[in-house]
Design an enzyme around this catalytic site. Structure first.
Site, PDB file in Angstrom:
ATOM      1  N   TYR A  83       0.936  -1.201   0.077  1.00 31.32           N
ATOM      2  CA  TYR A  83       0.006  -0.087  -0.115  1.00 31.32           C
ATOM      3  C   TYR A  83       0.775   1.242  -0.147  1.00 31.32           C
ATOM      4  O   TYR A  83       0.683   2.286  -0.692  1.00 31.32           O
ATOM      5  CB  TYR A  83      -0.847  -0.216   1.089  1.00 31.32           C
ATOM      6  CG  TYR A  83      -1.732   0.966   1.342  1.00 31.32           C
ATOM      7  CD1 TYR A  83      -3.053   1.091   0.612  1.00 31.32           C
ATOM      8  CD2 TYR A  83      -1.572   2.294   2.020  1.00 31.32           C
ATOM      9  CE1 TYR A  83      -3.886   2.104   0.754  1.00 31.32           C
ATOM     10  CE2 TYR A  83      -2.520   3.310   1.895  1.00 31.32           C
ATOM     11  CZ  TYR A  83      -3.712   3.246   1.570  1.00 31.32           C
ATOM     12  OH  TYR A  83      -4.639   4.236   1.503  1.00 31.32           O
ATOM     13  N   GLU A 171       9.400  -7.721   4.770  1.00 29.68           N
ATOM     14  CA  GLU A 171       9.581  -8.009   6.174  1.00 29.68           C
ATOM     15  C   GLU A 171       8.991  -9.349   6.729  1.00 29.68           C
ATOM     16  O   GLU A 171       8.950  -9.726   7.701  1.00 29.68           O
ATOM     17  CB  GLU A 171       8.415  -6.997   6.814  1.00 29.68           C
ATOM     18  CG  GLU A 171       7.033  -6.965   6.921  1.00 29.68           C
ATOM     19  CD  GLU A 171       6.709  -6.373   5.461  1.00 29.68           C
ATOM     20  OE1 GLU A 171       7.195  -6.246   4.611  1.00 29.68           O
ATOM     21  OE2 GLU A 171       5.205  -6.006   5.380  1.00 29.68           O
ATOM     22  N   ASP A 227       8.941 -10.194  31.039  1.00 28.74           N
ATOM     23  CA  ASP A 227       9.019  -8.895  30.953  1.00 28.74           C
ATOM     24  C   ASP A 227       9.399  -8.309  32.280  1.00 28.74           C
ATOM     25  O   ASP A 227      10.139  -7.405  32.535  1.00 28.74           O
ATOM     26  CB  ASP A 227       7.908  -7.996  30.397  1.00 28.74           C
ATOM     27  CG  ASP A 227       7.408  -8.647  29.034  1.00 28.74           C
ATOM     28  OD1 ASP A 227       8.277  -9.188  28.259  1.00 28.74           O
ATOM     29  OD2 ASP A 227       6.344  -8.524  28.634  1.00 28.74           O
ATOM     30  N   LYS A 370       9.577  -8.111  21.898  1.00 22.42           N
ATOM     31  CA  LYS A 370       9.871  -9.292  22.946  1.00 22.42           C
ATOM     32  C   LYS A 370      11.212 -10.109  22.809  1.00 22.42           C
ATOM     33  O   LYS A 370      11.865 -10.220  23.683  1.00 22.42           O
ATOM     34  CB  LYS A 370       8.712 -10.358  22.705  1.00 22.42           C
ATOM     35  CG  LYS A 370       8.690 -11.531  23.689  1.00 22.42           C
ATOM     36  CD  LYS A 370       7.882 -10.806  24.916  1.00 22.42           C
ATOM     37  CE  LYS A 370       7.688 -11.767  25.675  1.00 22.42           C
ATOM     38  NZ  LYS A 370       6.403 -11.309  26.859  1.00 22.42           N
TER      39      LYS A 370
END
Ligand code: XMP
Length: 514
Positions: A83, A171, A227, A370
């Site tokens: 796009y 990607e 985390d 992450k």
């Protein structure tokens, strides 16, 4: 010193976080912003490059996401993807139309011109396509650099203005040489130095935290997940015993997990933090008694967690800072970063306690994905088994038990899950499967064991692979492994006489089984 940054302008496509991750894998820091971000803000950030993402719309429709032409006149290199590529062409005077042939999936792309973007890329290379519109005519000043059998403009560029448009998705890992193309863009086109790494992040963060905290007191809710563990260790390296960590054991953790967390972070561990473990199992079980509805269970667990944490915090008294283990996808998904729809309101146990007396929040991992959090964890010397711990929902086993949660059911699912994890690790699959766990269905059925009739529970095994946790595919676990797990669970775990393997993808299922 300002950090060298490439920014991603998000037009709502599904791979947007992936784009930023790939750039960071090239050691260049990258942030995601909505396409609605004003040009002044972009100018002020002075990025080394800009990437325009894919998106679900047709750029020639009147209400579709767009950007002002000025963006292409800033002198900053721009790479448009799908796009983003079409939009660039349309804005600069090219033509975009519905493609005669829709391309979807792995597609061979023929590189037809010498381009900085395709340096060291094979002349014929497999790329991931997903488009129904196409660039029918390139904008003035653009040269076509790649095509496919069905798509005349798979890539085009205006090298002088450093504007690059590619129809496919570099990607996505299915694009075999995608990382090379992104690396070419950031190094050859944007001329980045590549100074983003986890050791520099850790060093910089420790320095910044020290500067901010001074001799203040810091409080952290530690869950044992990746985390919060990395956040706690980072803080402890920065401010030592000015930090207090409260670990609320809600009794819904995996087998032995509470003790493992206490071992690493408690007095026998190697960190100098003040560690408080609250054994609140009974409180949670009492609140969950008779509750069957999953959303209700989530709410109860979340609220009770906050109450317990507050009570502990009150005992400690006023603190200056509260640590949160927020990571970058949380920031993007909660609508603050990119353009992707807010799919789930964030539901980590702990939320934000209302009544804890603190002045400011510290979110040391706010900029990290992450996998970067994991790298930072290893850099900080956190044990590998903790760093590579699987995602585990805040409400824990409370949402892996269908129907009412009670101590007996928790023990069953803990034991079954421990066997499952052990066998997956033995088979060498533990790092290759995205997320896997056992859940306890609320179904009991007739079986036979020895000469006895049984009427016991069915355990469900789940294993999925996922890139973004928004969608997931079922992992194909070898039959022998499943058989071994199944027979061990039935033999070793009381009150289970059947094991099922859940072969539902997400959608229509969810990853969790609640
Ligand atoms: P679902 O089940 O929504 O899960 O497909 C997507 C991912 O999110 C995790 N998950 C949670 N993580 N608190 C969390 O921290 C939660 O309440 C929660 N619910 C689901 C799930 O394990 C999967 O990785």
């Amino acid at each position: 010193m300002k950090r060298e940054t490439v920014i991603v302008l998000d037009f709502g496509g599904q791979y947007n976080q992936l784009v930023a991750r790939r750039v960071r894998e090239c050691k260049v820091y990258c942030e995601i912003y909505s396409y609605k971000t004003p040009i002044e803000k972009i100018k002020a950030m002075a990025p080394k490059g800009i990437i325009l993402t894919g998106g679900p719309n047709s750029c020639y429709e009147p209400d579709s996401p767009t950007y002002s032409k000025e963006l292409f006149e800033l002198g900053i290199p721009i790479l448009g993807l799908c796009y983003g590529a079409q939009l660039m062409q349309l804005i600069l005077g090219g033509e975009v139309a519905k493609a005669p042939v829709r391309e979807y999936g792995k597609t061979e792309v023929m590189v037809s011109a010498d381009s900085p973007l395709f340096q060291n890329v094979s002349p014929r290379t497999v790329c991931w396509m997903s488009h129904f519109d196409y660039i029918a005519k390139t904008a003035p000043g653009f040269e076509i650099t790649a095509h496919t059998a069905d798509c005349p403009v798979a890539a085009a560029e205006n090298r002088v203005k450093e504007l690059y448009a590619i129809q496919f998705h570099p990607e996505v890992l299915h694009t075999q040489e995608g990382t090379k193309m992104i690396s070419n863009f950031v190094y050859r086109v944007c001329r980045c130095a590549g100074d983003w790494s986890m050791d520099s992040f850790v060093e910089e963060s420790i320095r910044a935290i020290r500067g901010k905290v001074g001799d203040g007191k810091v409080l952290c809710a530690l869950s044992g997940g990746v985390d919060s563990s990395v956040a706690a260790v980072l803080l402890s390296k920065a401010v030592g015993n000015q930090l207090t960590c409260v670990f609320v054991d809600h009794g819904l953790l995996r087998k032995d997990e509470g003790d493992e967390v206490a071992q690493v972070f408690g007095p026998s561990g190697s960190y100098k933090l003040n560690f408080i473990r609250v054994n609140a199992q009974e409180r949670f079980y009492a609140k969950l008694k008779g509750v069957e509805e999953p959303e209700k269970k989530r709410k109860i667990i979340g609220e009770e967690f906050i109450r317990v944490f507050e009570e502990e915090a009150k005992k400690i008294g006023a603190v200056d800072f509260l640590v949160q283990g927020t990571i970058y996808p949380d920031v993007v998904e909660s609508g603050l970063g990119g353009e992707s729809a807010v799919i789930k309101s964030h539901h980590n146990v702990g939320g934000l306690p209302d009544y804890v007396d603190f002045k400011e929040i510290i979110e040391p991992l706010r900029d990290l994905f992450k996998d970067e959090v994991r790298k930072a964890g290893l850099e900080l010397g956190i044990p590998e088994n903790l760093v590579y711990r699987q995602p585990f929902p805040g409400p824990g086993l409370g949402i892996r038990i269908i129907g009412e949660v009670n101590a007996e059911k928790i023990k069953i699912v803990q034991d079954a899950d421990a066997i499952y994890r052990e066998e997956i690790a033995k088979a060498g699959l533990d790092r290759s499967i995205g997320q896997y766990f056992a859940a306890l269905t609320n179904m009991r059925s007739v079986g036979v064991m020895g000469d006895e009739r049984t009427y016991d529970y069915a355990v469900a095994l789940r294993a999925v692979n996922t890139v973004d946790f928004m969608t997931a595919e079922v992992a194909e676990i070898p039959w022998e492994v499943l058989q071994k797990v199944s027979s061990r669970i039935v033999n070793e775990v009381g009150h289970v006489n059947r094991v099922m393997y859940d072969i539902t993808s997400k959608p229509p299922g969810t990853i969790e089984f609640e």
